[in-house]
Structure formats: C-alpha cells, structure tokens
Design an enzyme around this catalytic site. Structure first.
Site, mmCIF file in Angstrom:
data_model
loop_
_atom_site.group_PDB
_atom_site.id
_atom_site.type_symbol
_atom_site.label_atom_id
_atom_site.label_comp_id
_atom_site.label_asym_id
_atom_site.label_seq_id
_atom_site.Cartn_x
_atom_site.Cartn_y
_atom_site.Cartn_z
ATOM 1 N N ASP A 104 0.817 -1.222 0.000
ATOM 2 C CA ASP A 104 0.000 0.000 0.000
ATOM 3 C C ASP A 104 0.846 1.266 0.000
ATOM 4 O O ASP A 104 0.715 2.116 0.879
ATOM 5 C CB ASP A 104 -0.947 0.012 1.195
ATOM 6 C CG ASP A 104 -1.711 -1.278 1.316
ATOM 7 O OD1 ASP A 104 -2.273 -1.721 0.306
ATOM 8 O OD2 ASP A 104 -1.738 -1.861 2.404
ATOM 9 N N GLU A 158 -11.971 1.037 -3.150
ATOM 10 C CA GLU A 158 -11.193 1.495 -1.993
ATOM 11 C C GLU A 158 -9.947 2.224 -2.473
ATOM 12 O O GLU A 158 -9.741 2.436 -3.657
ATOM 13 C CB GLU A 158 -10.808 0.285 -1.133
ATOM 14 C CG GLU A 158 -10.039 -0.773 -1.891
ATOM 15 C CD GLU A 158 -9.956 -2.102 -1.156
ATOM 16 O OE1 GLU A 158 -10.772 -2.339 -0.250
ATOM 17 O OE2 GLU A 158 -9.077 -2.909 -1.493
#
Length: 600
Positions: free
Chosen positions: A58, A234
């Site tokens: 991420d 997301e």
C-alpha cells in the site's frame, strides 16, 4: 480495502494505497506541478521491480524539491512496530529507510491490544502541505476481529510532523469518525478534503467530506463514486490536472483480481465519470510473475514526468509461494493534457522516464532496502536503540530486549510462544521476537546464541514469521529424553491455515552441550534459515566455531507463510512456552546475506 481469500479460513482482505503527492494549498492546476529538479540521465532508465522488496504494501509517495529533491514513500505496517515505515530516494532506484511515523507507544496505545493478525495499521496516505510546511499521514487502525458493521472496527487517525527525519517530531494520533478505511487528503483553497472508502460489505463506495487537521472535526459525508462495479472500491486518491479532478481507486480485492481504476469530474466532489478504458492497471488473468497489482498512487518527478507506485505480489497465477507477499512496485505513466493517464505494464525489468542520476546521499539512520546485515556485537547505538530496521510484533516489552555484555543483545523469554494465546491475540505479555524483513528471494539469515537452560519447555530459536498464526520455527528446547531426563532438543514446528509438516524433534548432540552439570544445558549455537530456491526454507544449526558440523534439521515449503497482507519477518525468539523457565539468551553475529532476487 477488503477481499475474501480462503486458506482454510475465509479472511477479509483489504488494504489500500493512500496516494502521495506533494500538494500546494491552491485552487490552480499548478497544485500538481513539479518544479525543476536534479540532473537526470539523457535517456530512458532501466530499473527493477519491486523498488521496495518485502513487507511494504500500500505505498503512498511524494516528491519534494524543498527537501533536496527527495522522494518519500510510506507503507502499511499492520501489527509490526515501529509502524508506518518511511523510505526516501533521490533517484527512484536507491531507497533508504529514514524513519517510522509510529515509533512510540504513547502515539497510539491501542495498537498494543489488537486482536487478529490482520488488524493494525492499514494503508497510510502521506501528504505535504506547502504553506504550513507540515507532513501529514492519515490512516486507519483496524480491529479486524469485529464485523464491518461495527463502527468500533474502524479507528481512523491522523499524524503530523514538521520534520520527517525526526521520529519524536511525529504527533500523537488525532482521531476522527468514519465507518470505513483508506483515508486520503487533498488540499485546495484553504480547505482540506478527506476522501475514504466506506466499509464495502455495508455500503460500498467512495465518500468525501472536509476535515480540520488539528482537531479531527469533520463535516457531512457525501458519496462521490461507486466505482466501476468491481468488488470493494477502496484506496481513493484525488489529483487535479488541466481543470479536471481525477479520482484514482482500487477494486476487485487485494488478490488475483486486484486492479486500478480512475474517474474524473470538473468538481472535487463529483459527479465523476468513469474512464472508458478501466481498469488502467492490472495483471489479472495473465501469466505474469507480478500479480495482485493495485492500490496505486501517482506523483511527478523533478522533470514533470508522472510515475505510479502500487502493490504487487511475486506469485505468478499459481499464487502458492510468495513469502514476501505484497511489495511496492513502480511504473511510468504517460499523462497528456486533458486526457486520461496511461500506465505502463508492471514487470520485473522496466524502462521508464529518464531518472535522476544515482545518488545515495540520503539523511537518516536506517539502511537501504537491498542491504544485508552483518552485526557482530554492536547491536545498540549510543542511545541504547537497536537498528532502525529491526521489527517487533506489536509494541515490544522493554525487559525482553536489553543490552548484554560487549553490546550484544540479551533476550529474555516471554511466557507466550509465537502463536501466543490463540494465534491472534498476545495479551499484555506479548511475544519475545525481534526480526527484520525478508527482502530477497534467496538469502541466508543466521545468529549466534549463547544459552543456559534447565527447565522443561524453555526455548530459544529462529523463525520465518508472517503472523502469530503463520510462522515456521526452529527452536532449541528443553525436553525429556526417553529416560525422562531433560536434555536440549532441536524442534521444528509450524503454524498455518494450510497443512504443515508434523513437528521434527531430535536431540542436540551431547558433545555440543558445554555444561558440566548434566541437569542443565549450556550451548553456543549458530542457528540459520536459508532460502536457496523460491519455494523452501532450510533450517540448520551447528556449534559456534565449527561450521563444518552444521546440521540441516528441516526443509519446509514457504507456502505456509505465503498468505494475507504482511510479509515474512526473519528473527530470533525466546519463550518459556507457558512454563516456569526464565533462561536468558545472548545473541550475536546477526547476519542477513542477500543471495538473489527473482523477477520473472
């Protein structure tokens, strides 16, 4: 950030990249402009993925000319401490650990009590506010054992600092309320826009509001985009370019169907129109070694060229052997005026925009991501700190890790073993494990341990540790022999949601025991974990000073630690296994030798 993957257990997966781009507090399109930077090579540059190998998922990255033309990236850390690592580079090829956002228990005490190995810090976003000269990191502490509909599952938090290189400059967490995760910041016209992903099992979509960065006070949330129809929209990021607001997102879950999608609007809060060529980046349904690509972020370099970082898993479509799990990759992006960005395909060997000339002159006390370890005795610095890249699972218990003679590491046992109470929770006792990330396909990790023990189930060992419920260990443990006498044994055992080989238990050769008291063990051993191929670990042990006597105790597939969100940590542990033992171990000659990186 959510995705169901079954490996004996249906698990909610997730994770998002929270974008990184230094943004000016301005309503002009120049808020994404990059001033001239350092000298660059005269032609396209060859570089290699992953740029951050190992447990660095991420990614969120920015470029700051005002900080010596330096790129900065943060990544998720879950239950690992120090948390939210910060890496810096001046050339996009050499990346150095320069600090951690989460480095003191007082910043976020709740992290000590997380329940479940997939809980903790999900998907931080790094932003820099030019006018206030302040770094912001916004993220979510997820209590993953709770259902998505339970609002207490999502603890959304914000950190700030005036000096990214100084760990103590990072603030305590400021909390704000949202039933979701993957928050992102965008600054414009004196306002701060907060965009995040709603809990997808409850109400999937990307929502937006405004936030006061000092108090955490927020306004009304508004649904601004529902994605393209993929599972779990997301990882949102907002960018402004050529009069358009672009909304980058991830969809499909963080497994093999992961993808990057994008939409745009003339207004920051929508309505957003889909790019007709979505997804803009994915390796789904291909034979590529690099799979699960998603949670991307965009930023410019000093020459104005666009780049994207994303997470990826080196697994191939078989998706079986990937112990470093989700890593950070980099790709060039072509973004013409008024058009949609075009991302280059992620591969191991890449050709990108001309990069700055190689430069490793980066501040900070950490190491470069491709460095090995060769720590003979000097474990602690002058302030009593272990090396910056050493990693614990949740906050360490200080008494477990202290300075021993000759500045080596004294390791005291926890009552918990590495599985602890139930594979998810460790309670206040924690686990006595200190580690570093596996960052190469092929490597040798080893330590010398000096240990005296006399009580049953006292244990010292090394581990390929993914989580409390996924780890492979080689321990030296006091167990009764066939006559009932306590003697030291080597013991392999593994924990995983997939079937693991049965434990292997074999006595330590009697001549290796240096104790004159036959009721005790006194050992000086070299313990080793070696990956000589991409699928298996070899666990070995031998007497210090006599490497020719080293024995391989077990060769175990890494499939049992190829799972989930994090990546393998290689470390040394000590435990009484719930017994009365308190034998200390002295650790020296900590070594990590990189021996190869597979990229295709």
């Amino acid at each position: 950030m959510a995705f169901l993957r079954s490996l004996g257990l249906t698990l909610l997966l997730f994770l998002s990249t929270s974008g990184v781009l230094a943004q000016l507090d301005s309503s002009s399109d120049e808020s994404l402009g990059a001033p001239s930077g350092p000298s660059v090579t005269s032609r396209n540059t060859t570089y290699y993925n992953p740029i951050l190998p190992g447990f660095y998922p991420d990614p969120s990255c920015i470029f700051l000319p005002s900080y010596e033309n330096t790129f900065f990236c943060v990544s998720s850390s879950f239950n690992a401490i120090p948390g939210i690592p910060i890496h810096a580079s001046k050339d996009l090829r050499n990346w150095k650990l320069v600090g951690h956002v989460l480095n003191r228990k007082e910043q976020l005490p709740r992290l000590a009590e997380t329940n479940r190995s997939t809980s903790g810090i999900w998907a931080p976003t790094l932003r820099y506010h030019e006018k206030s000269k302040t770094f912001y990191v916004i993220t979510t502490l997820v209590n993953d054992h709770l259902p998505q509909s339970d609002s207490s599952r999502w603890d959304n938090i914000l950190f700030q600092s005036k000096d990214l290189y100084n760990p103590t400059a990072w603030s305590k967490a400021t909390h704000f309320t949202f039933e979701g995760y993957d928050p992102d910041l965008y600054f414009e016209g004196g306002k701060t826009y907060l965009t995040a992903a709603h809990a997808w099992q409850v109400d999937p979509g990307i929502y937006q509001t405004q936030i006061d960065l000092d108090t955490g006070k927020i306004g009304e949330w508004k649904l601004i985009w529902e994605g393209t129809g993929g599972m779990a929209p997301e990882g949102p990021h907002i960018y402004k370019k050529d009069g358009w607001y672009y909304l980058l997102a991830a969809e499909g879950g963080t497994g093999l169907q992961h993808m990057v999608t994008i939409a745009r609007s003339r207004n920051v809060d929508g309505p957003f129109e889909n790019n007709p060529t979505n997804p803009v980046l994915t390796n789904a349904n291909t034979t590529s070694y690099f799979q699960t690509i998603g949670h991307a972020d965009l930023f410019q370099d000093g020459s104005g060229n666009w780049w994207s970082v994303a997470l990826s898993t080196r697994a191939g479509p078989q998706y079986l052997n990937f112990p470093m799990v989700r890593e950070t990759v980099l790709t060039p992006v072509t973004w013409k005026k008024g058009e949609w960005p075009v991302f280059s395909k992620i591969e191991g060997k890449m050709s990108g925009w001309a990069m700055p000339r190689e430069d490793r002159s980066i501040r900070g006390a950490g190491q470069f991501v491709d460095d090995g370890d060769d720590i003979y005795e000097s474990f602690f610095d002058s302030n009593g700190n272990l090396p910056a890249h050493f990693t614990y699972w949740r906050y360490p218990i200080p008494d477990y890790f202290t300075r021993g003679p000759r500045n080596i590491l004294r390791l005291r046992p926890s009552s918990n073993n590495l599985t602890a109470l139930n594979g998810n929770y460790a309670g206040p006792a924690g686990i006595a494990l200190v580690s570093r990330r596996q960052s190469h396909t092929l490597f040798t990790y080893s330590v010398d341990v000096e240990w005296e023990a006399s009580k049953q189930e006292e244990e010292i060992g090394v581990s390929a540790f993914l989580t409390q419920n996924h780890h492979i260990d080689l321990g030296v443990v006091m167990l009764p022999d066939s006559g009932g006498k306590l003697v030291p044994h080597f013991r392999y055992r593994g924990a995983s949601y997939i079937p693991m080989p049965e434990p292997i238990v074999t006595p330590v050769p009697a001549e290796w025991n240096l104790s004159s008291d036959d009721s005790k063990a006194k050992l000086k051993l070299r313990l080793e974990i070696k990956a000589s191929n991409m699928t298996h670990y070899a666990f070995s042990a031998g007497p210090v000073g006599a490497e020719s006597l080293t024995k391989t105790i077990a060769v175990i597939s890494n499939e049992g630690v190829s799972w989930g969100f994090t990546g393998v940590l290689l470390g040394v542990y000590s435990t009484s296994n719930g017994g009365e033992g308190n034998a200390e171990a002295y650790v020296s000659r900590w070594g990590y030798l990189p021996q190869g990186q597979y990229r295709d």
